[in-house]
Write an enzyme that holds these catalytic residues in place. Structure first.
Site, PDB file in Angstrom:
ATOM      1  N   LYS A 113     -13.439 -13.322 -16.603  1.00 27.51           N
ATOM      2  CA  LYS A 113     -13.001 -11.941 -16.635  1.00 27.51           C
ATOM      3  C   LYS A 113     -12.123 -11.526 -15.669  1.00 27.51           C
ATOM      4  O   LYS A 113     -11.190 -11.044 -15.548  1.00 27.51           O
ATOM      5  CB  LYS A 113     -14.258 -11.149 -16.598  1.00 27.51           C
ATOM      6  CG  LYS A 113     -14.959 -11.289 -17.884  1.00 27.51           C
ATOM      7  CD  LYS A 113     -16.030  -9.954 -17.967  1.00 27.51           C
ATOM      8  CE  LYS A 113     -16.606 -10.044 -19.566  1.00 27.51           C
ATOM      9  NZ  LYS A 113     -18.035  -9.340 -19.339  1.00 27.51           N
ATOM     10  N   LYS A 193     -15.859 -17.877 -28.810  1.00 23.80           N
ATOM     11  CA  LYS A 193     -16.924 -17.335 -29.409  1.00 23.80           C
ATOM     12  C   LYS A 193     -16.672 -15.933 -30.024  1.00 23.80           C
ATOM     13  O   LYS A 193     -15.931 -15.267 -29.703  1.00 23.80           O
ATOM     14  CB  LYS A 193     -17.934 -17.107 -28.385  1.00 23.80           C
ATOM     15  CG  LYS A 193     -17.895 -16.269 -27.362  1.00 23.80           C
ATOM     16  CD  LYS A 193     -18.919 -15.828 -26.459  1.00 23.80           C
ATOM     17  CE  LYS A 193     -18.752 -14.629 -25.505  1.00 23.80           C
ATOM     18  NZ  LYS A 193     -19.434 -14.598 -24.713  1.00 23.80           N
ATOM     19  N   LYS A 196     -16.605  -8.792 -29.322  1.00 26.05           N
ATOM     20  CA  LYS A 196     -15.907  -7.498 -29.833  1.00 26.05           C
ATOM     21  C   LYS A 196     -14.644  -7.509 -28.930  1.00 26.05           C
ATOM     22  O   LYS A 196     -13.603  -6.860 -29.370  1.00 26.05           O
ATOM     23  CB  LYS A 196     -16.623  -6.254 -29.591  1.00 26.05           C
ATOM     24  CG  LYS A 196     -17.797  -6.066 -30.431  1.00 26.05           C
ATOM     25  CD  LYS A 196     -18.315  -4.730 -30.619  1.00 26.05           C
ATOM     26  CE  LYS A 196     -19.281  -4.555 -29.419  1.00 26.05           C
ATOM     27  NZ  LYS A 196     -19.998  -3.344 -29.630  1.00 26.05           N
TER      28      LYS A 196
HETATM   29  P1  TYM Z   1     -24.221  -9.534 -24.388  1.00 24.01           P
HETATM   30  O1  TYM Z   1     -24.550  -8.013 -24.485  1.00 24.01           O
HETATM   31  O2  TYM Z   1     -23.091  -9.926 -24.221  1.00 24.01           O
HETATM   32  O3  TYM Z   1     -24.943  -9.985 -25.934  1.00 24.01           O
HETATM   33  C1  TYM Z   1     -26.196  -9.841 -26.307  1.00 24.01           C
HETATM   34  C2  TYM Z   1     -26.862 -11.057 -26.734  1.00 24.01           C
HETATM   35  O4  TYM Z   1     -26.130 -11.658 -27.766  1.00 24.01           O
HETATM   36  C3  TYM Z   1     -25.859 -13.100 -27.541  1.00 24.01           C
HETATM   37  N1  TYM Z   1     -24.455 -13.159 -28.174  1.00 24.01           N
HETATM   38  C4  TYM Z   1     -24.256 -14.045 -29.033  1.00 24.01           C
HETATM   39  N2  TYM Z   1     -24.777 -15.343 -29.514  1.00 24.01           N
HETATM   40  C5  TYM Z   1     -24.237 -16.161 -30.452  1.00 24.01           C
HETATM   41  N3  TYM Z   1     -23.229 -16.199 -30.838  1.00 24.01           N
HETATM   42  C6  TYM Z   1     -22.318 -15.019 -30.325  1.00 24.01           C
HETATM   43  N4  TYM Z   1     -21.066 -15.344 -30.527  1.00 24.01           N
HETATM   44  C7  TYM Z   1     -22.722 -14.267 -29.185  1.00 24.01           C
HETATM   45  N5  TYM Z   1     -22.219 -13.075 -28.594  1.00 24.01           N
HETATM   46  C8  TYM Z   1     -23.343 -12.551 -28.107  1.00 24.01           C
HETATM   47  C9  TYM Z   1     -25.940 -13.026 -26.123  1.00 24.01           C
HETATM   48  O5  TYM Z   1     -25.998 -14.140 -25.890  1.00 24.01           O
HETATM   49  C10 TYM Z   1     -26.894 -12.219 -25.683  1.00 24.01           C
HETATM   50  O6  TYM Z   1     -28.002 -12.792 -25.774  1.00 24.01           O
HETATM   51  N6  TYM Z   1     -25.377 -10.638 -19.927  1.00 24.01           N
HETATM   52  C11 TYM Z   1     -25.947 -10.288 -21.130  1.00 24.01           C
HETATM   53  C12 TYM Z   1     -26.754  -8.951 -20.910  1.00 24.01           C
HETATM   54  C13 TYM Z   1     -28.082  -9.108 -20.074  1.00 24.01           C
HETATM   55  C14 TYM Z   1     -29.215  -9.755 -20.060  1.00 24.01           C
HETATM   56  C15 TYM Z   1     -30.055  -9.390 -19.061  1.00 24.01           C
HETATM   57  C16 TYM Z   1     -29.711 -10.879 -20.988  1.00 24.01           C
HETATM   58  C17 TYM Z   1     -28.166  -8.334 -18.864  1.00 24.01           C
HETATM   59  N7  TYM Z   1     -29.351  -8.463 -18.457  1.00 24.01           N
HETATM   60  C18 TYM Z   1     -31.341 -10.170 -18.848  1.00 24.01           C
HETATM   61  C19 TYM Z   1     -30.794 -11.239 -20.764  1.00 24.01           C
HETATM   62  C20 TYM Z   1     -31.602 -11.009 -19.650  1.00 24.01           C
HETATM   63  C21 TYM Z   1     -24.813 -10.081 -21.839  1.00 24.01           C
HETATM   64  O7  TYM Z   1     -23.689  -9.511 -21.678  1.00 24.01           O
HETATM   65  O8  TYM Z   1     -25.312 -10.166 -23.217  1.00 24.01           O
END
Ligand code: TYM
Length: 326
Positions: A113, A193, A196
């Site tokens: 990023k 991957k 959005k």
């Molecule tokens: P985020 O908001 O990007 O995504 C939410 C969840 O969706 C999964 N994910 C995917 N899995 C498979 N293929 C994909 N293309 C794909 N895109 C997204 C992510 O792995 C995630 O599980 N940092 C985290 C949010 C967070 C969090 C936490 C997660 C903040 N605090 C504590 C677990 C525990 C995030 O940006 O997820």
């Protein structure tokens, strides 16, 4: 076991099928079997320079509706917004004082990023510390996530270890739960991957209309060659992966045999994927419409926050004592 996970309310707050298959479907399954806590991480969303005040308000609500439509049940799980529980940021500061600066500079997501942005805000750098605070605040033992979050989870484990070493045994080291669908790729560019941020042609939203989904599946990148025994290109492998998540195994096997024999028509594979994907998404979309008409989201989030906060306050009382801030 106590389970915790989070998701960011970015953009409009609509979930894409990567979120659904990579994480949310598993969140739903874990309910009832374990104590489950799911968080809409709105503080994290502020690290994106595109987030506006009004956009964030709407996205938080949309995301809550989407999660409920997918089957998150507020009777079985605690569902709440991070900013309703200020203990997250309090613990974040304390954990920042045990986290390693060197480790934080090595986080892939931060590096990627930061390389793209002209202006890199401090929140982006501190992001994994807040994520560790989210998990440790509830002393969660397991965290269901997609593969892209594994490095952040590893960092949360290191932070827990350092805290325990310096101040005494307090936090369990949280284990990731990953499974099938943990890495769904973009349909338009199967080397990256699904997300959005790359633009609408790269993802399928769970609430998208039939025509849009059909068009996106039909135009998914595959390859040209059909030599028998040829290795699968990333685009075709991604279509197979998605088909496995929604269709009966016999159907997937039949397509696999055709592929190995070099006689698979991608048109047929895509048509089958479209049909089965719609069968999975349609009930979610129906339920979304019902829930949106009912309009009780704010109440659900407020009740969830009250329950989360009780746990968070107990942990913070213990942490303050451990570090000498009581
Ligand atoms: P985020 O908001 O990007 O995504 C939410 C969840 O969706 C999964 N994910 C995917 N899995 C498979 N293929 C994909 N293309 C794909 N895109 C997204 C992510 O792995 C995630 O599980 N940092 C985290 C949010 C967070 C969090 C936490 C997660 C903040 N605090 C504590 C677990 C525990 C995030 O940006 O997820």
């Amino acid at each position: 076991m106590r389970i915790f996970s989070g998701i960011q309310p970015t953009g409009t707050g609509e979930l894409h099928i990567g979120n659904y298959f990579g994480a949310i479907r598993r969140w739903v399954k874990l309910q009832g079997e374990h104590e489950t806590i799911y968080c809409i991480v709105d503080y994290h969303a502020l690290t994106s320079e595109d987030t506006t005040a009004d956009g964030l308000r709407k996205a938080r609500r949309e995301l809550a509706l989407g999660l409920l439509a997918c089957g998150i049940d507020p009777e079985k799980s605690i569902l709440y917004a991070q900013s309703d529980v200020p203990e997250h940021t309090e613990l974040c500061w304390i954990l920042g004082c045990v986290a390693s600066y060197g480790d934080l500079t090595r986080m892939t997501q931060f590096k990627e990023k930061a390389a793209k942005e002209e202006f890199v805000n401090g929140g982006l750098f501190y992001y994994p510390v807040l994520q560790a605070a989210d998990i440790l605040l509830y002393k969660a033992e397991a965290v269901p996530v997609g593969e892209d979050q594994l490095q952040h989870l590893e960092e949360a484990r290191r932070i827990a270890r350092r805290f325990n070493f310096r101040f005494g045994e307090t936090f369990p080291e949280p284990e990731p739960i990953v499974g099938e669908g943990a890495r769904i790729m973009s349909l338009a560019d199967p080397e990256r991957k699904m997300s959005k941020s790359a633009g609408p042609e790269h993802y399928i939203g769970i609430l998208e209309g039939e025509e849009g989904i059909r068009r996106k599946v039909r135009s998914a990148v595959t390859d040209v060659g059909l030599t028998p025994g040829q290795a699968m290109s990333p685009g075709v492998a991604n279509l197979f992966l998605l088909l496995e998540l929604v269709a009966p195994p016999e159907l997937v096997d039949a397509f696999r045999r055709d592929h190995a024999a070099g006689k698979l028509l991608y048109r047929d594979l895509k048509e089958a994927l479209f049909t089965h994907l719609m069968a999975t998404l349609r009930p979610i979309q129906d339920r979304y419409r019902e829930l949106a008409a009912r309009g009780e989201v704010e109440e659900v989030l407020a009740a969830g926050a009250a329950r989360a906060r009780r746990i968070a306050q107990a942990t913070m009382a213990e942490v303050r004592e451990r570090v000498g801030l009581d």
